[in-house]
Scaffold this motif. Structure first.
Motif: not given
Length: 234
Positions: A150-151, A154, A222, A224-226, A228-229
């Motif tokens: 994920k990091e 992003a 995941h 929502r996290e993607l 946000d990326s």
């Protein structure tokens, strides 16, 4: 590069016209599919010329986009045919081609400059420099290698010039995306030519022992996290 819209595009695969209809009814913004030539899934049903034209027309009627995979490595003797096939798809109205061969990208940029190109995950772009190199070659979007955290996703999205697409679901390769030679070595069927026999999925050292077969990717939890990326397409 941050995406241009509030939410990322939802992109779905389709192996048949029935799957295409299901994807559109299910809410996909775009659909990617393979033709009969130069695609990374040579043994799938895929779409012939008549079906391809019908699929593009149907998707456009419903306001959706069609991307076609032309993502095998191209031999010298095939380049002219690959260009002719790409021109045929362009004239049908395809919205983009998903490509992996650097030589083909150069040829397409010269002969079909208005045709949008997406760098396939087969290119194994796994950092912002790789994504930017694909962009400089002519790819407006890059599909990242599936091994990234994920990091990392992003960081690439924040720094690079092209749009970024990531996979949410599907099979994971035991090797880095697009770089496995296992099938080619043991059976003469190259994954880089769309012919992978998936020997990594077979049992070894006993009937129920699958030491090379990875659990399929599933990032539904995941999303929502993607989003946000800043990725452009899921």
């Amino acid at each position: 590069m941050k995406r241009k819209t509030k939410l990322p595009e939802l992109l779905a695969p389709a192996g048949s016209f029935e799957c295409l209809i299901a994807a559109i009814k299910g809410g996909a913004d775009a659909i990617y599919l393979g033709g009969k030539r130069f695609g990374a899934r040579a043994y799938a049903k895929n779409f012939d010329a008549e079906e391809m034209a019908r699929a593009i027309a149907y998707a456009h009627l419903h306001g959706r986009k069609i991307y076609v995979t032309l993502n095998t490595l191209i031999l010298d003797r095939e380049m002219e045919d690959a260009l002719a096939y790409a021109r045929e798809l362009y004239e049908m109205g395809v919205d983009a081609l998903i490509v992996a061969d650097l030589g083909l990208i150069s040829v397409l940029r010269e002969h079909l400059p208005a045709l949008e190109l997406h760098g396939s995950t087969q290119m194994s772009a796994h950092n912002s420099l790789g994504a930017d190199m694909a962009y400089e070659l002519g790819c407006e979007r890059v599909v990242l290698a599936r091994e990234l955290s994920k990091e990392n996703i992003a960081a690439v999205t924040e720094k690079c010039k092209p749009e970024i697409e990531v996979f949410l679901h599907g099979a994971l390769c035991v090797c880095h995306s697009g770089q496995c030679l296992f099938s080619s070595m043991v059976g003469g069927r190259s994954g880089n030519r769309g012919e992978c026999a998936q020997p990594c999925r077979l049992p070894y050292n006993g009937e129920n022992n699958y030491p090379l077969s990875l659990t399929d990717l599933s990032l539904a939890g995941h999303i929502r996290e993607l989003c946000d990326s800043g990725v452009a397409s899921l």
